[in-house]
Design an enzyme around this catalytic site. Sequence first.
Site, mmCIF file in Angstrom:
data_model
loop_
_atom_site.group_PDB
_atom_site.id
_atom_site.type_symbol
_atom_site.label_atom_id
_atom_site.label_comp_id
_atom_site.label_asym_id
_atom_site.label_seq_id
_atom_site.Cartn_x
_atom_site.Cartn_y
_atom_site.Cartn_z
ATOM 1 C CB ILE A 43 -0.962 -0.020 1.219
ATOM 2 C CG1 ILE A 43 -2.186 0.830 0.972
ATOM 3 C CG2 ILE A 43 -0.243 0.387 2.498
ATOM 4 C CD1 ILE A 43 -3.301 0.611 1.989
ATOM 5 C CG HIS B 269 5.156 -9.439 5.179
ATOM 6 N ND1 HIS B 269 4.827 -9.404 6.520
ATOM 7 C CD2 HIS B 269 5.845 -8.315 4.932
ATOM 8 C CE1 HIS B 269 5.292 -8.290 7.055
ATOM 9 N NE2 HIS B 269 5.929 -7.610 6.115
HETATM 10 P P1 AMP Z 1 6.932 -4.873 7.363
HETATM 11 O O1 AMP Z 1 7.224 -3.468 7.813
HETATM 12 O O2 AMP Z 1 8.120 -5.639 6.884
HETATM 13 O O3 AMP Z 1 6.139 -5.630 8.414
HETATM 14 O O4 AMP Z 1 6.028 -4.730 6.078
HETATM 15 C C1 AMP Z 1 4.665 -4.451 6.152
HETATM 16 C C2 AMP Z 1 4.282 -3.824 4.854
HETATM 17 O O5 AMP Z 1 2.886 -3.896 4.730
HETATM 18 C C3 AMP Z 1 4.684 -2.356 4.717
HETATM 19 O O6 AMP Z 1 5.546 -2.185 3.598
HETATM 20 C C4 AMP Z 1 3.346 -1.646 4.525
HETATM 21 O O7 AMP Z 1 3.413 -0.576 3.608
HETATM 22 C C5 AMP Z 1 2.452 -2.760 4.039
HETATM 23 N N1 AMP Z 1 1.042 -2.596 4.322
HETATM 24 C C6 AMP Z 1 0.473 -2.134 5.464
HETATM 25 N N2 AMP Z 1 -0.864 -2.158 5.362
HETATM 26 C C7 AMP Z 1 -1.149 -2.632 4.123
HETATM 27 C C8 AMP Z 1 -2.361 -2.873 3.409
HETATM 28 N N3 AMP Z 1 -3.572 -2.636 3.959
HETATM 29 N N4 AMP Z 1 -2.272 -3.369 2.146
HETATM 30 C C9 AMP Z 1 -1.074 -3.596 1.580
HETATM 31 N N5 AMP Z 1 0.097 -3.384 2.209
HETATM 32 C C10 AMP Z 1 0.066 -2.912 3.458
#
Ligand code: AMP
Length: 113
Positions: free
Chosen positions: A31, A99
């Site tokens: 996102i 992830h």
């Molecule tokens: P991390 O910081 O490694 O846990 O990565 C989490 C990722 O999820 C970050 O890059 C966020 O931008 C992404 N993220 C958070 N909320 C969403 C969402 N609703 N849809 C898609 N990506 C998201």
Amino acid sequence: MDECLFCNIIAKKIPAKFEYEGNSLVAIQDINPKAPVHLLVIPRKHISRLSQAEEADAPLLGEMILCGKRLAEERNLEEGFRLILNNGPKAGQSVFHIHLHLLGGRVMSWPPG
Ligand code: AMP
Ligand code: ZN
């Protein structure tokens, strides 16, 4: 895992842009993209972080990497892409459902911050 953002995205209770939907994994667009291509490869199984994974998760973890590779190939990123897995808050993990980030489409510096 009612409270988990990625479990809710996988269950289609929260919208996301899906790039891949397989039996054990999905991939969505991040996102808040940090590169022209920024996808998240997410297992359907809830594992909160890599340090919680077990030996039995080895095939799933391998699938995540190969899925990232395949998505990179499909997007012609062979010249440079990065697969990143943040484990724990000090490493920048903000969503506690494991992830793999696929980043590509720009030159990247090393080491990451
Ligand atoms: P991390 O910081 O490694 O846990 O990565 C989490 C990722 O999820 C970050 O890059 C966020 O931008 C992404 N993220 C958070 N909320 C969403 C969402 N609703 N849809 C898609 N990506 C998201
Ligand atoms: Zn989850």
